[in-house]
Write a protein that holds these residues in place. Structure first.
Motif, mmCIF file in Angstrom:
data_model
loop_
_atom_site.group_PDB
_atom_site.id
_atom_site.type_symbol
_atom_site.label_atom_id
_atom_site.label_comp_id
_atom_site.label_asym_id
_atom_site.label_seq_id
_atom_site.Cartn_x
_atom_site.Cartn_y
_atom_site.Cartn_z
ATOM 1 N N ASP A 1 -0.289 -12.856 -9.900
ATOM 2 C CA ASP A 1 0.573 -12.324 -10.960
ATOM 3 C C ASP A 1 1.991 -12.038 -10.491
ATOM 4 O OD1 ASP A 1 -1.489 -12.494 -12.748
ATOM 5 O OD2 ASP A 1 -2.049 -10.382 -12.612
ATOM 6 N N GLY A 2 2.270 -12.272 -9.206
ATOM 7 C CA GLY A 2 3.619 -12.041 -8.681
ATOM 8 C C GLY A 2 3.926 -10.590 -8.381
ATOM 9 N N ASP A 3 2.900 -9.735 -8.335
ATOM 10 C CA ASP A 3 3.124 -8.314 -8.094
ATOM 11 C C ASP A 3 3.507 -7.994 -6.661
ATOM 12 O OD1 ASP A 3 2.561 -7.759 -10.716
ATOM 13 O OD2 ASP A 3 0.505 -7.123 -10.352
ATOM 14 N N VAL A 4 3.300 -8.929 -5.733
ATOM 15 C CA VAL A 4 3.641 -8.653 -4.341
ATOM 16 C C VAL A 4 4.893 -9.419 -3.914
ATOM 17 C CG1 VAL A 4 1.371 -7.951 -3.541
ATOM 18 C CG2 VAL A 4 1.953 -10.367 -3.563
ATOM 19 N N SER A 5 5.732 -9.690 -4.871
ATOM 20 C CA SER A 5 6.994 -10.346 -4.537
ATOM 21 C C SER A 5 7.842 -9.379 -3.701
ATOM 22 C CB SER A 5 7.756 -10.725 -5.809
ATOM 23 O OG SER A 5 8.187 -9.551 -6.485
ATOM 24 N N PHE A 6 8.796 -9.917 -2.978
ATOM 25 C CA PHE A 6 9.666 -9.092 -2.144
ATOM 26 C C PHE A 6 10.350 -8.018 -2.993
ATOM 27 C CE2 PHE A 6 13.764 -8.307 0.020
ATOM 28 C CZ PHE A 6 13.262 -7.798 1.210
ATOM 29 N N LYS A 7 10.800 -8.415 -4.170
ATOM 30 C CA LYS A 7 11.481 -7.480 -5.078
ATOM 31 C C LYS A 7 10.545 -6.328 -5.471
ATOM 32 C CE LYS A 7 13.706 -7.413 -9.607
ATOM 33 N NZ LYS A 7 14.046 -8.213 -10.782
ATOM 34 N N ASN A 8 9.294 -6.639 -5.793
ATOM 35 C CA ASN A 8 8.359 -5.591 -6.196
ATOM 36 C C ASN A 8 7.961 -4.697 -5.035
ATOM 37 O OD1 ASN A 8 8.369 -6.244 -8.884
ATOM 38 N ND2 ASN A 8 6.559 -7.543 -8.763
ATOM 39 N N VAL A 9 7.837 -5.252 -3.849
ATOM 40 C CA VAL A 9 7.525 -4.435 -2.671
ATOM 41 C C VAL A 9 8.682 -3.469 -2.403
ATOM 42 C CG1 VAL A 9 7.153 -4.487 -0.166
ATOM 43 C CG2 VAL A 9 5.925 -6.095 -1.650
ATOM 44 N N LEU A 10 9.909 -3.955 -2.505
ATOM 45 C CA LEU A 10 11.070 -3.071 -2.330
ATOM 46 C C LEU A 10 11.079 -1.968 -3.390
ATOM 47 C CD1 LEU A 10 14.054 -5.399 -1.374
ATOM 48 C CD2 LEU A 10 12.896 -3.705 0.045
ATOM 49 N N ARG A 11 10.726 -2.318 -4.614
ATOM 50 C CA ARG A 11 10.681 -1.331 -5.690
ATOM 51 C C ARG A 11 9.653 -0.237 -5.364
ATOM 52 N NH1 ARG A 11 9.125 -4.036 -10.765
ATOM 53 N NH2 ARG A 11 11.128 -5.042 -10.538
ATOM 54 N N MET A 12 8.516 -0.631 -4.815
ATOM 55 C CA MET A 12 7.491 0.356 -4.457
ATOM 56 C C MET A 12 7.975 1.248 -3.316
ATOM 57 S SD MET A 12 3.558 -0.153 -3.344
ATOM 58 C CE MET A 12 2.847 -0.125 -4.975
ATOM 59 N N ILE A 13 8.603 0.660 -2.325
ATOM 60 C CA ILE A 13 9.138 1.456 -1.210
ATOM 61 C C ILE A 13 10.164 2.453 -1.740
ATOM 62 C CG2 ILE A 13 10.581 1.348 0.872
ATOM 63 C CD1 ILE A 13 9.153 -1.348 1.488
ATOM 64 N N ARG A 14 11.024 1.994 -2.624
ATOM 65 C CA ARG A 14 12.038 2.874 -3.211
ATOM 66 C C ARG A 14 11.380 4.015 -3.985
ATOM 67 N NH1 ARG A 14 15.282 -0.421 -6.766
ATOM 68 N NH2 ARG A 14 15.081 -1.705 -4.981
ATOM 69 N N MET A 15 10.329 3.691 -4.734
ATOM 70 C CA MET A 15 9.636 4.721 -5.499
ATOM 71 C C MET A 15 9.059 5.780 -4.567
ATOM 72 S SD MET A 15 6.116 4.591 -7.652
ATOM 73 C CE MET A 15 5.240 4.562 -6.099
ATOM 74 N N PHE A 16 8.391 5.363 -3.506
ATOM 75 C CA PHE A 16 7.821 6.314 -2.557
ATOM 76 C C PHE A 16 8.921 7.144 -1.901
ATOM 77 C CE2 PHE A 16 3.838 3.997 -2.744
ATOM 78 C CZ PHE A 16 2.898 4.978 -2.462
ATOM 79 N N HIS A 17 10.089 6.557 -1.734
ATOM 80 C CA HIS A 17 11.190 7.229 -1.053
ATOM 81 C C HIS A 17 11.941 8.196 -1.958
ATOM 82 C CE1 HIS A 17 14.376 7.862 1.825
ATOM 83 N NE2 HIS A 17 15.266 7.456 0.958
ATOM 84 N N THR A 18 11.988 7.924 -3.256
ATOM 85 C CA THR A 18 12.867 8.695 -4.128
ATOM 86 C C THR A 18 12.195 9.782 -4.956
ATOM 87 O OG1 THR A 18 12.680 7.038 -5.872
ATOM 88 C CG2 THR A 18 14.541 6.824 -4.340
ATOM 89 N N VAL A 19 10.878 9.747 -5.109
ATOM 90 C CA VAL A 19 10.244 10.789 -5.920
ATOM 91 C C VAL A 19 9.889 11.976 -5.040
ATOM 92 C CG1 VAL A 19 9.372 9.202 -7.676
ATOM 93 C CG2 VAL A 19 7.938 9.755 -5.736
ATOM 94 N N PRO A 20 10.071 13.182 -5.546
ATOM 95 C CA PRO A 20 9.831 14.361 -4.720
ATOM 96 C C PRO A 20 8.359 14.597 -4.394
ATOM 97 C CG PRO A 20 10.389 15.002 -6.959
ATOM 98 C CD PRO A 20 10.590 13.518 -6.871
ATOM 99 N N GLU A 21 7.445 14.009 -5.182
ATOM 100 C CA GLU A 21 6.028 14.256 -4.977
ATOM 101 C C GLU A 21 5.436 13.524 -3.774
ATOM 102 O OE1 GLU A 21 7.147 14.747 -9.170
ATOM 103 O OE2 GLU A 21 7.168 12.965 -7.924
ATOM 104 N N THR A 22 6.168 12.580 -3.208
ATOM 105 C CA THR A 22 5.588 11.761 -2.142
ATOM 106 C C THR A 22 6.661 11.359 -1.132
ATOM 107 O OG1 THR A 22 4.146 9.868 -1.747
ATOM 108 C CG2 THR A 22 5.886 9.569 -3.359
ATOM 109 N N SER A 23 6.224 10.700 -0.076
ATOM 110 C CA SER A 23 7.170 10.198 0.913
ATOM 111 C C SER A 23 6.813 8.761 1.261
ATOM 112 C CB SER A 23 7.147 11.060 2.180
ATOM 113 O OG SER A 23 6.033 10.716 2.977
ATOM 114 N N VAL A 24 7.751 8.061 1.863
ATOM 115 C CA VAL A 24 7.537 6.669 2.233
ATOM 116 C C VAL A 24 6.388 6.531 3.232
ATOM 117 C CG1 VAL A 24 9.198 6.572 4.123
ATOM 118 C CG2 VAL A 24 8.764 4.541 2.756
ATOM 119 N N PHE A 25 6.118 7.570 4.005
ATOM 120 C CA PHE A 25 5.048 7.520 5.003
ATOM 121 C C PHE A 25 3.658 7.449 4.355
ATOM 122 C CE2 PHE A 25 8.620 9.678 7.061
ATOM 123 C CZ PHE A 25 8.865 8.748 8.057
#
Length: 181
Positions: free
Chosen positions: A142-166
């Motif tokens: 389905d294209g969910d693991v494209s480079f763009k989508n992986v970056l979007r997930m990393i950004r989400m983990f990095h920017t929301v206060p409830e979680t961290s990239v780790f």
């Protein structure tokens, strides 16, 4: 955002998300009955804290299984239930997604995916590893693991206060613990 209008409480069921702590969570406590009991305890705390008699329950994916079970058992405590990614006939759904992934991988000539899918065979899959083979094949198709989508997930983990990239690196362990229990 919902948080601007409502009090929103995010709940990670026992053994997943922020509550992932295998040494302190006995595997035998990873049952639907225990999850419903945990949810009832949370609803009780929230109703008391906010002086309410009922809550609106939103269930996503696996939460869409627990939500209706809870609402049916405790209708007086649930003002409304909303499901997203609602699971219905789980057995048929798993079989349909497996067959789709295998057929589509064969059509595209993705030999590696075909080999992995044939190795695990059709559902039911009784371990997280097999289920994740199927989910990963679907995500790739389905294209969910494209480079763009992986970056979007990393950004989400990095920017929301409830979680961290780790926490990204714990996702497989968390899913495995929850699914294998």
């Amino acid at each position: 955002a919902l948080e601007e209008v409502y009090t929103v409480v995010y709940w990670d069921q026992r053994g997943s998300g922020k509550s992932f702590d295998p040494p302190n969570i006995p595997e035998e406590s990873m049952t639907v009955e225990q999850f419903i009991s945990d949810l009832d305890e949370l609803v009780g705390v929230l109703c008391k804290r906010f002086n309410k008699s009922a809550v609106t329950l939103f269930g996503h994916s696996w939460g869409s299984v627990l939500g209706p079970l809870y609402a049916a058992r405790f209708p007086d405590k649930v003002q409304a239930y909303v499901g997203c990614g609602q699971l219905g006939d789980w057995t048929r759904s798993e079989m349909a997604t497996y067959e789709y992934a295998l057929r589509e991988a064969e059509r595209r000539g993705w030999r590696r995916a075909v080999k992995k899918l044939r190795r695990i065979g059709p559902p039911p899959h009784d371990d997280a590893k097999s289920l994740l083979v199927q989910r990963n094949a679907l995500a790739e198709l389905d294209g969910d693991v494209s480079f763009k989508n992986v970056l979007r997930m990393i950004r989400m983990f990095h920017t929301v206060p409830e979680t961290s990239v780790f926490e990204m690196f714990r996702v497989y362990k968390v899913m495995s613990f929850s699914l294998d229990a």
